[in-house]
Design a protein around this motif. Structure first.
Motif, mmCIF file in Angstrom:
data_model
loop_
_atom_site.group_PDB
_atom_site.id
_atom_site.type_symbol
_atom_site.label_atom_id
_atom_site.label_comp_id
_atom_site.label_asym_id
_atom_site.label_seq_id
_atom_site.Cartn_x
_atom_site.Cartn_y
_atom_site.Cartn_z
ATOM 1 N N LEU A 114 -3.946 3.774 1.921
ATOM 2 C CA LEU A 114 -2.716 4.275 1.786
ATOM 3 C C LEU A 114 -2.028 4.225 0.461
ATOM 4 C CD1 LEU A 114 -0.301 5.021 3.839
ATOM 5 C CD2 LEU A 114 0.495 2.756 3.712
ATOM 6 N N PRO A 115 -1.281 4.944 -0.009
ATOM 7 C CA PRO A 115 -1.312 5.119 -1.449
ATOM 8 C C PRO A 115 0.057 3.875 -1.483
ATOM 9 C CG PRO A 115 -0.602 7.356 -0.820
ATOM 10 C CD PRO A 115 -0.922 6.398 0.333
ATOM 11 N N PRO A 116 -0.162 3.061 -2.721
ATOM 12 C CA PRO A 116 0.586 2.152 -3.155
ATOM 13 C C PRO A 116 2.165 2.655 -3.161
ATOM 14 C CG PRO A 116 -0.639 2.700 -5.070
ATOM 15 C CD PRO A 116 -0.943 3.593 -3.958
ATOM 16 N N PHE A 117 3.080 1.812 -3.201
ATOM 17 C CA PHE A 117 4.461 2.150 -3.296
ATOM 18 C C PHE A 117 4.763 2.574 -4.758
ATOM 19 C CE2 PHE A 117 5.467 -0.763 0.214
ATOM 20 C CZ PHE A 117 5.648 0.157 1.308
ATOM 21 N N LYS A 118 5.705 3.362 -5.117
ATOM 22 C CA LYS A 118 6.092 3.603 -6.491
ATOM 23 C C LYS A 118 6.499 2.095 -7.073
ATOM 24 C CE LYS A 118 7.431 8.500 -5.955
ATOM 25 N NZ LYS A 118 8.715 9.363 -5.691
ATOM 26 N N SER A 119 6.317 2.233 -8.449
ATOM 27 C CA SER A 119 6.723 1.018 -8.890
ATOM 28 C C SER A 119 8.160 0.414 -8.746
ATOM 29 C CB SER A 119 6.550 1.004 -10.465
ATOM 30 O OG SER A 119 5.041 1.356 -10.783
ATOM 31 N N ALA A 120 8.966 1.208 -9.125
ATOM 32 C CA ALA A 120 10.460 0.973 -8.681
ATOM 33 C C ALA A 120 10.924 0.447 -7.485
ATOM 34 C CB ALA A 120 11.416 2.221 -9.201
ATOM 35 N N PHE A 121 10.374 1.165 -6.392
ATOM 36 C CA PHE A 121 10.536 0.764 -4.753
ATOM 37 C C PHE A 121 9.746 -0.498 -4.897
ATOM 38 C CE2 PHE A 121 9.359 0.439 -0.608
ATOM 39 C CZ PHE A 121 10.772 0.597 0.151
ATOM 40 N N HIS A 122 8.407 -0.827 -5.156
ATOM 41 C CA HIS A 122 7.854 -2.010 -5.119
ATOM 42 C C HIS A 122 8.781 -3.060 -5.914
ATOM 43 C CE1 HIS A 122 4.728 -5.140 -6.025
ATOM 44 N NE2 HIS A 122 4.369 -5.045 -4.939
ATOM 45 N N ASP A 123 9.181 -3.039 -6.833
ATOM 46 C CA ASP A 123 9.923 -4.107 -7.573
ATOM 47 C C ASP A 123 11.105 -4.540 -6.480
ATOM 48 O OD1 ASP A 123 8.188 -4.123 -9.515
ATOM 49 O OD2 ASP A 123 9.241 -3.060 -10.731
ATOM 50 N N GLN A 124 11.958 -3.533 -6.257
ATOM 51 C CA GLN A 124 13.137 -3.508 -5.383
ATOM 52 C C GLN A 124 12.696 -4.149 -4.132
ATOM 53 O OE1 GLN A 124 14.691 0.280 -4.201
ATOM 54 N NE2 GLN A 124 16.629 -0.688 -3.365
ATOM 55 N N MET A 125 11.690 -3.855 -3.466
ATOM 56 C CA MET A 125 11.151 -4.614 -2.159
ATOM 57 C C MET A 125 10.964 -6.299 -2.518
ATOM 58 S SD MET A 125 7.835 -3.680 -0.033
ATOM 59 C CE MET A 125 6.313 -4.686 -1.141
ATOM 60 N N ASP A 143 -0.764 -8.134 -1.504
ATOM 61 C CA ASP A 143 -1.644 -7.174 -1.899
ATOM 62 C C ASP A 143 -1.410 -6.507 -3.376
ATOM 63 O OD1 ASP A 143 -4.329 -6.404 -1.513
ATOM 64 O OD2 ASP A 143 -3.573 -4.516 -0.541
ATOM 65 N N GLY A 144 -0.541 -7.121 -4.153
ATOM 66 C CA GLY A 144 -0.195 -6.491 -5.248
ATOM 67 C C GLY A 144 -0.141 -5.068 -5.480
ATOM 68 N N ASN A 145 0.710 -4.506 -4.323
ATOM 69 C CA ASN A 145 1.090 -3.103 -4.556
ATOM 70 C C ASN A 145 -0.361 -2.262 -4.290
ATOM 71 O OD1 ASN A 145 2.708 -1.035 -3.870
ATOM 72 N ND2 ASN A 145 2.797 -0.769 -5.990
ATOM 73 N N ARG A 146 -1.120 -2.752 -3.869
ATOM 74 C CA ARG A 146 -2.449 -1.865 -3.598
ATOM 75 C C ARG A 146 -2.449 -1.353 -2.317
ATOM 76 N NH1 ARG A 146 -8.867 -3.634 -2.866
ATOM 77 N NH2 ARG A 146 -9.594 -1.421 -2.999
ATOM 78 N N GLY A 147 -2.390 -0.290 -1.973
ATOM 79 C CA GLY A 147 -2.142 0.343 -0.609
ATOM 80 C C GLY A 147 -3.266 -0.069 0.412
ATOM 81 N N PRO A 148 -2.964 -0.567 1.537
ATOM 82 C CA PRO A 148 -3.934 -1.032 2.555
ATOM 83 C C PRO A 148 -4.814 -0.038 2.947
ATOM 84 C CG PRO A 148 -1.743 -0.731 3.609
ATOM 85 C CD PRO A 148 -1.519 -0.468 2.172
ATOM 86 N N LEU A 149 -5.931 -0.675 3.380
ATOM 87 C CA LEU A 149 -6.914 0.391 4.092
ATOM 88 C C LEU A 149 -6.714 0.444 5.546
ATOM 89 C CD1 LEU A 149 -9.687 1.530 3.000
ATOM 90 C CD2 LEU A 149 -10.844 -0.222 4.090
ATOM 91 N N LEU A 150 -6.682 1.821 5.993
ATOM 92 C CA LEU A 150 -6.337 2.248 7.308
ATOM 93 C C LEU A 150 -7.512 2.607 8.205
ATOM 94 C CD1 LEU A 150 -2.781 4.050 6.734
ATOM 95 C CD2 LEU A 150 -3.231 1.538 7.157
ATOM 96 N N GLY A 151 -7.502 2.397 9.407
ATOM 97 C CA GLY A 151 -8.592 2.797 10.149
ATOM 98 C C GLY A 151 -9.611 1.694 10.564
ATOM 99 N N PRO A 152 -10.619 2.083 11.333
ATOM 100 C CA PRO A 152 -10.776 3.572 11.799
ATOM 101 C C PRO A 152 -9.517 3.600 13.138
ATOM 102 C CG PRO A 152 -12.798 2.073 11.994
ATOM 103 C CD PRO A 152 -11.715 1.249 11.429
ATOM 104 N N ALA A 153 -9.482 4.660 13.408
ATOM 105 C CA ALA A 153 -8.427 4.821 14.151
ATOM 106 C C ALA A 153 -8.297 4.374 15.614
ATOM 107 C CB ALA A 153 -8.149 6.582 14.369
ATOM 108 N N LEU A 154 -9.348 4.192 16.433
ATOM 109 C CA LEU A 154 -9.636 3.734 17.639
ATOM 110 C C LEU A 154 -9.092 2.774 18.045
ATOM 111 C CD1 LEU A 154 -12.278 4.935 20.516
ATOM 112 C CD2 LEU A 154 -11.770 2.558 20.039
#
Length: 261
Positions: free
Chosen positions: A115-126, A152-163
């Protein structure tokens, strides 16, 4: 709106390890999480092109033609990545038609995607919102979560497998689509979490358990991973009030025979 999403988003980040370890609460959260996930994409808080965000919202809404058109408009070199993310997003959103179509288009049934990371401004706000919310213990607690790697330092998490994700959410229709596309029954979202069959048994979801067993899920493989003495997949199923006939199907007869004198 963004402040509220920031608080909810950081809550999901903080809860992610616990959800992975305890599949029954995850099943309860699946539908509750959808409006937040959709809102995060719609508000453009991920560090991804706006066109990608539109594709993900369409995937959540079950609009396969729009998803396909949106993907086709992206640069050719990026389409495979975003198609994979759209497929897993749709799988998490109870959208079997979108999942089926994107698998036909080339998404990998057992694939993962970040998953993409959050934008920096939103991550800081979070993080700021989390630090000022007493439910999270203040700024020191936020720093502790960061140090532990939970945020996770605003590194987007790994998603999947779907099942396994679909099985945890009890989505039989999407599960059927993945099984038709020959998904790996024993896939796990991480090495230290349960697979789809165990998740379904723990949540007492007999329909999902039956589907997985009918397609060849290995009950003995799950039993071998259970470390608690005297606990088996069958005993968990009985405790979760699954029908006795189904509990018998969950019994690893090879293990039972090995335990005989």
């Amino acid at each position: 709106m963004l402040a509220r999403l920031a608080l909810i988003a950081c809550a999901f980040c903080a809860l992610q390890p616990a959800i992975a370890a305890k599949p029954a609460p995850a099943a309860n959260l699946c539908r509750q999480a959808l409006p937040t996930i959709r809102g995060l994409w719609q508000q453009g808080v991920y560090d991804a092109p706006r066109a990608v965000a539109v594709v993900m919202v369409d995937a959540i809404d079950g609009k396969l033609p729009q998803v396909r058109r949106g993907l086709a408009m992206l640069p050719a070199a990026e389409q495979a990545r975003w198609r994979q993310l759209a497929m897993i997003t749709a799988a998490n959103a109870y959208q079997p038609t979108v999942v089926d179509g994107l698998l036909d288009d080339g998404a990998a049934v057992d694939g993962t995607v970040r998953l993409p990371p959050f934008k920096s401004a939103f991550h800081d706000q979070m993080l700021d919102a989390m630090g000022h919310d007493p439910r999270y213990g203040g700024p020191g607690a936020v720093k502790a979560l960061q140090s532990a790697g939970i945020l996770d330092g605003n590194r987007g998490p790994l998603l999947g497998p779907a099942l396994p994700l679909v099985a945890q959410c009890g989505d039989v229709a999407t599960l059927d689509v993945l099984l038709r596309h020959h998904a790996n029954l024993m896939a796990r979202t991480a090495p230290n979490v349960v697979d789809a069959l165990t998740a379904a048994v723990v949540s007492g979801n007999g329909a999902v358990v039956i589907r997985l067993l009918d397609h060849g899920a290995d009950v003995c493989a799950d039993d071998r991973r259970i470390r608690k003495p005297g606990t088996t997949l069958a005993s968990i199923g009985r405790r979760q009030h699954l029908p006795e006939a189904l509990v018998q199907r969950l019994t690893c007869h090879a293990r039972a025979a090995a335990a005989l004198p």
